[in-house]
Design a protein around this motif. Structure first.
Motif, PDB file in Angstrom:
ATOM      1  N   ARG A   1      22.255  34.698  78.330  1.00 21.03           N
ATOM      2  CA  ARG A   1      22.126  35.893  77.494  1.00 21.03           C
ATOM      3  C   ARG A   1      23.423  36.081  76.925  1.00 21.03           C
ATOM      4  O   ARG A   1      23.619  36.394  75.755  1.00 21.03           O
ATOM      5  N   LYS A   2      24.570  35.991  77.642  1.00 18.83           N
ATOM      6  CA  LYS A   2      25.865  35.855  76.867  1.00 18.83           C
ATOM      7  C   LYS A   2      25.908  35.059  75.912  1.00 18.83           C
ATOM      8  O   LYS A   2      26.535  35.060  74.670  1.00 18.83           O
TER       9      LYS A   2
ATOM     10  N   ARG B   1      24.082  35.866  72.765  1.00 23.00           N
ATOM     11  CA  ARG B   1      24.704  36.981  72.149  1.00 23.00           C
ATOM     12  C   ARG B   1      25.612  36.541  71.161  1.00 23.00           C
ATOM     13  O   ARG B   1      25.846  36.967  70.259  1.00 23.00           O
ATOM     14  N   ALA B   2      26.663  35.435  72.053  1.00 22.55           N
ATOM     15  CA  ALA B   2      27.618  35.147  70.839  1.00 22.55           C
ATOM     16  C   ALA B   2      27.167  34.380  69.998  1.00 22.55           C
ATOM     17  O   ALA B   2      27.843  34.359  68.826  1.00 22.55           O
ATOM     18  N   ARG B   3      25.797  33.670  69.946  1.00 26.54           N
ATOM     19  CA  ARG B   3      25.636  32.864  68.859  1.00 26.54           C
ATOM     20  C   ARG B   3      24.895  33.900  67.620  1.00 26.54           C
ATOM     21  O   ARG B   3      25.186  33.287  66.729  1.00 26.54           O
ATOM     22  N   ARG B   4      24.700  34.893  68.353  1.00 30.95           N
ATOM     23  CA  ARG B   4      24.220  35.833  67.186  1.00 30.95           C
ATOM     24  C   ARG B   4      25.308  36.271  66.279  1.00 30.95           C
ATOM     25  O   ARG B   4      25.077  36.537  65.457  1.00 30.95           O
ATOM     26  N   LYS B   5      26.431  36.670  67.206  1.00 30.30           N
ATOM     27  CA  LYS B   5      27.388  37.052  66.440  1.00 30.30           C
ATOM     28  C   LYS B   5      28.160  36.028  65.348  1.00 30.30           C
ATOM     29  O   LYS B   5      28.673  36.574  64.592  1.00 30.30           O
TER      30      LYS B   5
END
Length: 544
Positions: A536-537, A540-544
């Motif tokens: 999940r971490k 999230r990093a990829r989405r940012k």
């Protein structure tokens, strides 16, 4: 996704591997479990060891339940999948010199009366002892579900985790901290000497300090082993209670497997893993290669095997930091345990409590541990390189409740015995094991003269078979000794007690991680949660 690709692959279909798979699949991950043996369960297995008597089934290695958290039972809905427990009856020891001791956990007056037969002072001390243990369980119990921080690390996240742990225990006073320190460092013998005077009571209470341990009761650290076995329950709210699963220990694994399958997990048995593949450059785990050469890919790999197998054999030293590889190489995993499974034509008829009809003393632990000195002598024999002359035994008769294991009128008795030399894990020693089993049976026959004649079949499992057939290196049921230097943030190596490993994408669900020891499922749950959190971490990093 290709047919040979998965979101997650779990190596090992023991109870921890199955728990990890079930948790991963609950998030929607396409999950595969690979088990080398022909059946799941690992050491939690119900088997029919006598081909000419398949109607008798035994819990061949692990034999009672405790420490499985309600969190896992509820999350995986294990009762709906067949998990059913019969709480064990009282502790019972018949003494060769005459008399017996029965300890009732649920009836303080009966326990007092029993102990007072041997020592009124000990009878008065026993409720205080239980209250003291209960207070320590309030501290140690939650730690079983705590992910150990990397103590000593200066990384901000690790420092924060250490501070959170300290803050959680900010209410502890000087006396409680001292008691925990004593518990972690003392021998069970020294601790019991502080509380009790009679050898009969001390022998009874020393048992949990040496179960599955390469240490006698006078070894430092065995007080903690006692506590580890005394802070769980089977869902009935009683401190340190234990229970028999209906259908044997294999039924526990079956319930977890059923829950996993219901969440979409695929389980392959007869599928030994030869290698965990690691990508050159990134050093990330990318899947596994089976012994037959088949290669499977996965974004996440979870191993539930013994750390020496998982890291030194499957990953390879060349893919590990030298310090970590050295820590695993030096991981202590001695045992000296021999499991003896018996089919009985009738129940033991104890001279001190006569009768072959089912009685209360048949329903709990039926011990052969008359005193701490008796237990210590057995360990000294093994440490000096010979099997114990008079072995210590933790016996149970699950068919006192569970009639699925043997025909009507017969019983199964499980004897978890100690010790033989730890070196016996390297060779079968079958003839010597049979003679050792004879001596175990003889000790029970001294207090129950019908015992030897009641045996219809027997199955003797030594450290070599435990290692070769079940992957328990050294025959150690905990995947590693519960000694002070192998607990909490040191389990299995400093800096890697959070169920992660030096190989990105590879997670550790072995009993060699924190809370391992006993069929608790905690390592499996925690390893899966670590993998889920990391995915999940990353997302999230990829989405940012």
């Amino acid at each position: 996704m290709a047919a040979d690709s998965y979101d997650a692959i779990v190596v090992g279909g023991g109870h921890n591997g199955l728990v990890a798979a079930a948790y991963l699949a609950r998030t929607g991950a396409k999950t595969l479990v690979l088990e080398a043996r022909g059946t799941t369960g690992g050491a939690a297995t119900t088997e029919a060891p006598w081909p000419d008597a398949p109607e008798f089934r035994v819990t061949r290695l692990s034999y009672v339940m405790s420490l499985l958290p309600a969190t896992i039972m509820n999350d995986l809905q294990l009762e709906r999948h067949g998990y059913k427990i019969f709480p064990m009856g009282p502790y019972y020891q018949a003494f060769p010199e005459g008399g017996s001791l029965t300890l009732y956990e649920e009836d303080s007056q009966r326990a007092y009366d029993e102990i007072a037969k041997w020592s009124k002072r000990d009878a008065d001390a026993y409720p205080k002892w239980n209250a003291w243990l209960g207070g320590l369980a309030d501290v140690l119990g939650p730690l079983l579900l705590t992910v150990p921080p990397a103590i000593g690390s200066r990384k901000p996240a690790d420092l924060a985790a250490t501070l959170r742990l300290a803050w959680r225990h900010r209410g502890l006073d000087v006396r409680t901290i001292a008691d925990v320190t004593r518990l972690m460092t003392m021998s069970i013998a020294d601790l019991l000497d502080d509380w009790f005077e009679s050898p009969q009571i001390k022998g009874a209470l020393a048992v949990n300090g040496v179960i599955g341990t390469w240490a006698g009761p006078y070894e430092p650290g065995t007080a903690y082993v006692m506590a580890h076995h005394s802070i769980g329950d089977v869902g009935d709210g009683r401190l340190g209670s234990w229970g028999f699963p209906e259908g044997g220990m294999g039924a526990v694994a079956d319930a977890i497997a059923s829950s996993a399958r219901a969440n979409g997990v695929t389980i392959r048995t007869g599928a030994p893993v030869a290698k965990i593949t690691v990508a050159p450059g990134s050093g990330r785990a990318t899947g596994v290669v089976l012994a037959n050469g088949e290669e499977l890919r996965a974004k996440v790999v979870v191993t539930s095997l013994h750390p020496k197998t998982a890291f030194l054999d499957h990953v390879g030293r060349e893919n590990l930091p030298p310090d970590f590889a050295a820590d695993i190489e030096h991981w202590k995993t001695r045992s000296g345990v021999v499991k003896i499974n018996l089919a009985l034509g009738e129940l033991p008829d104890f001279t001190a409590n006569p009768g072959t009809h089912l009685q209360e003393h048949h329903t709990g632990s039926v011990e052969m541990a008359p005193s701490m000195e008796y237990i210590e002598r057995a360990f000294i024999d093994a440490r000096e390189g010979r099997p114990a002359l008079r072995p210590f035994s933790d016996g149970v008769i699950p068919t006192a409740f569970d009639r699925t294991l043997s025909p009507e009128g017969t019983h199964i008795m499980s004897l978890f015995t100690q010790w033989v030399p730890s070196e016996w894990a390297s060779e079968p020693h079958q003839d010597e094991l049979e003679k050792y089993a004879d001596r175990v049976i003889d000790t029970y026959n001294e207090v129950a003269p019908n015992f030897k004649g009641a045996i219809l079949h027997r199955d003797v499992v030594g450290p070599y078979e435990m290692e070769q057939d079940y992957g328990l290196i050294g025959g150690n049921i905990f995947h590693g000794e519960l000694s002070l230097e192998q607990l909490f943030h040191m389990r299995p190596a400093p800096g890697f007690a959070d169920y992660r490993t030096p190989v990105p994408g590879l997670y550790n669900a072995s009993s060699a991680t924190h809370a391992g020891g006993g069929v608790c499922g905690i390592p499996g749950m925690q390893a899966a949660k670590a993998a889920i959190a990391d995915r999940r971490k990353t997302a999230r990093a990829r989405r940012k």
